[in-house]
Design a protein around this motif. Structure first.
Motif, PDB file in Angstrom:
ATOM      1  N   VAL A 160       0.891  -1.270   0.069  1.00  0.00           N
ATOM      2  CA  VAL A 160       0.159   0.092   0.020  1.00  0.00           C
ATOM      3  C   VAL A 160       0.857   1.170  -0.137  1.00  0.00           C
ATOM      4  O   VAL A 160       1.695   1.562   0.934  1.00  0.00           O
ATOM      5  CB  VAL A 160      -0.882   0.161   1.218  1.00  0.00           C
ATOM      6  N   ASP A 161       0.702   2.076  -1.031  1.00  0.00           N
ATOM      7  CA  ASP A 161       1.361   3.248  -1.198  1.00  0.00           C
ATOM      8  C   ASP A 161       0.377   4.433  -0.194  1.00  0.00           C
ATOM      9  O   ASP A 161      -0.616   5.026  -0.808  1.00  0.00           O
ATOM     10  CB  ASP A 161       1.571   3.770  -2.401  1.00  0.00           C
ATOM     11  N   ILE A 162       0.887   4.637   0.961  1.00  0.00           N
ATOM     12  CA  ILE A 162       0.302   5.639   1.615  1.00  0.00           C
ATOM     13  C   ILE A 162      -0.024   7.002   1.278  1.00  0.00           C
ATOM     14  O   ILE A 162      -1.145   7.562   1.320  1.00  0.00           O
ATOM     15  CB  ILE A 162       0.640   5.550   3.126  1.00  0.00           C
ATOM     16  N   HIS A 163       0.951   7.353   0.468  1.00  0.00           N
ATOM     17  CA  HIS A 163       0.949   8.647  -0.179  1.00  0.00           C
ATOM     18  C   HIS A 163      -0.069   8.609  -1.186  1.00  0.00           C
ATOM     19  O   HIS A 163      -0.827   9.861  -1.183  1.00  0.00           O
ATOM     20  CB  HIS A 163       2.324   9.339  -0.640  1.00  0.00           C
ATOM     21  N   GLN A 164      -0.396   7.879  -2.123  1.00  0.00           N
ATOM     22  CA  GLN A 164      -1.178   7.590  -3.278  1.00  0.00           C
ATOM     23  C   GLN A 164      -2.941   7.610  -2.385  1.00  0.00           C
ATOM     24  O   GLN A 164      -3.623   8.399  -2.883  1.00  0.00           O
ATOM     25  CB  GLN A 164      -1.010   6.503  -3.961  1.00  0.00           C
ATOM     26  N   LEU A 165      -2.837   6.904  -1.374  1.00  0.00           N
ATOM     27  CA  LEU A 165      -4.194   6.754  -0.600  1.00  0.00           C
ATOM     28  C   LEU A 165      -4.575   7.992  -0.152  1.00  0.00           C
ATOM     29  O   LEU A 165      -5.624   8.486  -0.277  1.00  0.00           O
ATOM     30  CB  LEU A 165      -4.148   5.457   0.119  1.00  0.00           C
TER      31      LEU A 165
ATOM     32  N   LYS B 139     -10.461  -3.727 -14.639  1.00  0.00           N
ATOM     33  CA  LYS B 139     -11.007  -3.128 -13.451  1.00  0.00           C
ATOM     34  C   LYS B 139     -10.355  -3.331 -12.211  1.00  0.00           C
ATOM     35  O   LYS B 139     -10.344  -2.164 -11.186  1.00  0.00           O
ATOM     36  CB  LYS B 139     -12.554  -3.910 -13.417  1.00  0.00           C
ATOM     37  N   ILE B 140      -9.885  -4.272 -11.924  1.00  0.00           N
ATOM     38  CA  ILE B 140      -8.867  -4.548 -10.754  1.00  0.00           C
ATOM     39  C   ILE B 140      -7.880  -3.664 -10.690  1.00  0.00           C
ATOM     40  O   ILE B 140      -7.720  -3.010  -9.566  1.00  0.00           O
ATOM     41  CB  ILE B 140      -8.525  -5.958 -10.645  1.00  0.00           C
ATOM     42  N   LYS B 141      -7.217  -3.267 -11.666  1.00  0.00           N
ATOM     43  CA  LYS B 141      -6.139  -2.214 -11.672  1.00  0.00           C
ATOM     44  C   LYS B 141      -6.640  -0.902 -11.273  1.00  0.00           C
ATOM     45  O   LYS B 141      -5.947  -0.415 -10.344  1.00  0.00           O
ATOM     46  CB  LYS B 141      -5.681  -2.029 -13.215  1.00  0.00           C
ATOM     47  N   GLY B 142      -7.846  -0.511 -11.543  1.00  0.00           N
ATOM     48  CA  GLY B 142      -8.233   0.820 -11.114  1.00  0.00           C
ATOM     49  C   GLY B 142      -8.911   0.722  -9.738  1.00  0.00           C
ATOM     50  O   GLY B 142      -8.619   1.642  -8.944  1.00  0.00           O
TER      51      GLY B 142
ATOM     52  N   MET C 175      -7.084   3.011  -6.441  1.00  0.00           N
ATOM     53  CA  MET C 175      -7.865   3.843  -5.670  1.00  0.00           C
ATOM     54  C   MET C 175      -7.371   3.661  -4.112  1.00  0.00           C
ATOM     55  O   MET C 175      -7.707   4.779  -3.494  1.00  0.00           O
ATOM     56  CB  MET C 175      -9.414   3.390  -5.971  1.00  0.00           C
ATOM     57  N   VAL C 176      -6.954   2.303  -3.790  1.00  0.00           N
ATOM     58  CA  VAL C 176      -6.820   2.438  -2.275  1.00  0.00           C
ATOM     59  C   VAL C 176      -5.097   2.261  -2.294  1.00  0.00           C
ATOM     60  O   VAL C 176      -4.621   1.863  -1.128  1.00  0.00           O
ATOM     61  CB  VAL C 176      -7.492   1.162  -1.719  1.00  0.00           C
ATOM     62  N   GLY C 177      -4.464   2.638  -3.407  1.00  0.00           N
ATOM     63  CA  GLY C 177      -3.023   2.735  -3.361  1.00  0.00           C
ATOM     64  C   GLY C 177      -2.235   1.258  -3.196  1.00  0.00           C
ATOM     65  O   GLY C 177      -0.978   1.461  -2.852  1.00  0.00           O
ATOM     66  N   VAL C 178      -2.990   0.505  -3.466  1.00  0.00           N
ATOM     67  CA  VAL C 178      -2.120  -0.861  -3.734  1.00  0.00           C
ATOM     68  C   VAL C 178      -1.411  -1.140  -5.017  1.00  0.00           C
ATOM     69  O   VAL C 178      -1.715  -1.778  -5.828  1.00  0.00           O
ATOM     70  CB  VAL C 178      -3.396  -2.115  -3.556  1.00  0.00           C
ATOM     71  N   THR C 179      -0.508  -0.151  -5.001  1.00  0.00           N
ATOM     72  CA  THR C 179       0.440  -0.069  -6.293  1.00  0.00           C
ATOM     73  C   THR C 179       1.091  -1.279  -6.982  1.00  0.00           C
ATOM     74  O   THR C 179       1.276  -1.719  -8.113  1.00  0.00           O
ATOM     75  CB  THR C 179       1.405   0.932  -6.227  1.00  0.00           C
TER      76      THR C 179
ATOM     77  N   ILE D  50      -0.988 -11.090  -3.483  1.00  0.00           N
ATOM     78  CA  ILE D  50      -0.677  -9.877  -3.258  1.00  0.00           C
ATOM     79  C   ILE D  50      -2.108  -9.131  -2.648  1.00  0.00           C
ATOM     80  O   ILE D  50      -1.753  -8.350  -1.759  1.00  0.00           O
ATOM     81  CB  ILE D  50      -0.472  -8.579  -4.468  1.00  0.00           C
ATOM     82  N   SER D  51      -3.280  -9.406  -3.132  1.00  0.00           N
ATOM     83  CA  SER D  51      -4.509  -8.966  -2.677  1.00  0.00           C
ATOM     84  C   SER D  51      -4.772  -9.402  -1.092  1.00  0.00           C
ATOM     85  O   SER D  51      -5.171  -8.573  -0.254  1.00  0.00           O
ATOM     86  CB  SER D  51      -5.508  -9.207  -3.549  1.00  0.00           C
ATOM     87  N   GLY D  52      -4.166 -10.646  -0.933  1.00  0.00           N
ATOM     88  CA  GLY D  52      -4.083 -11.105   0.455  1.00  0.00           C
ATOM     89  C   GLY D  52      -3.575 -10.373   1.752  1.00  0.00           C
ATOM     90  O   GLY D  52      -3.815  -9.879   2.507  1.00  0.00           O
ATOM     91  N   GLU D  53      -2.179 -10.064   1.229  1.00  0.00           N
ATOM     92  CA  GLU D  53      -1.109  -9.100   1.767  1.00  0.00           C
ATOM     93  C   GLU D  53      -1.662  -7.721   1.936  1.00  0.00           C
ATOM     94  O   GLU D  53      -1.737  -7.304   2.890  1.00  0.00           O
ATOM     95  CB  GLU D  53       0.089  -9.398   1.356  1.00  0.00           C
TER      96      GLU D  53
END
Length: 120
Positions: free
Chosen positions: A9-14, A61-64, A68-72, A104-107
């Motif tokens: 998670v990219d906190i800055h992006q979120l 769609k998943i990429k978008g 949105m939540v910074g999961v770069t 990745i999504s689980g983590e």
């Protein structure tokens, strides 16, 4: 504004996406939590059907949603899955990318849960 260092998670992006609004961040994260199981089921089903074009559309769609939540860390693999799937080739590569999505999504969910708990 939330802070911290995370693997996925990219906190800055979120923070930037939500303009630092904690309630909005919470809503984005909760929406992502609801989407992930469905995305996973759909990817499995579409792969089993051999519907690569639909896998490509879903990867887009998943990429978008991930952005949105910074999961770069999901953006690159989903971009690659979108490309491979829309070409309709290399089902082995698609399978590996779907597996990567699940890992990745689980983590990322674990990390986002920590962030959500910090918002309270």
């Amino acid at each position: 504004m939330i802070e911290g260092n995370y693997k996925h998670v990219d906190i800055h992006q979120l923070n930037e996406m939500a303009d630092g609004n904690s309630a909005f961040i919470s809503n984005l994260i909760q929406m992502f939590f609801r989407q992930i199981p469905s995305f996973s089921e759909q990817l499995d089903s579409l792969l089993q059907q051999g519907n690569y074009y639909a896998i490509g559309k879903l990867a887009h769609k998943i990429k978008g949603s991930a952005s949105m939540v910074g999961v770069t860390s999901l953006v690159g693999p989903m971009r690659e899955l979108e490309s491979w799937a829309k070409q309709g080739v290399d089902s082995e590569r698609c399978l590996k990318l779907i597996s990567e999505f699940k890992n990745i999504s689980g983590e990322a969910i674990d990390e986002l849960t920590l962030i959500l708990n910090d918002l309270d």
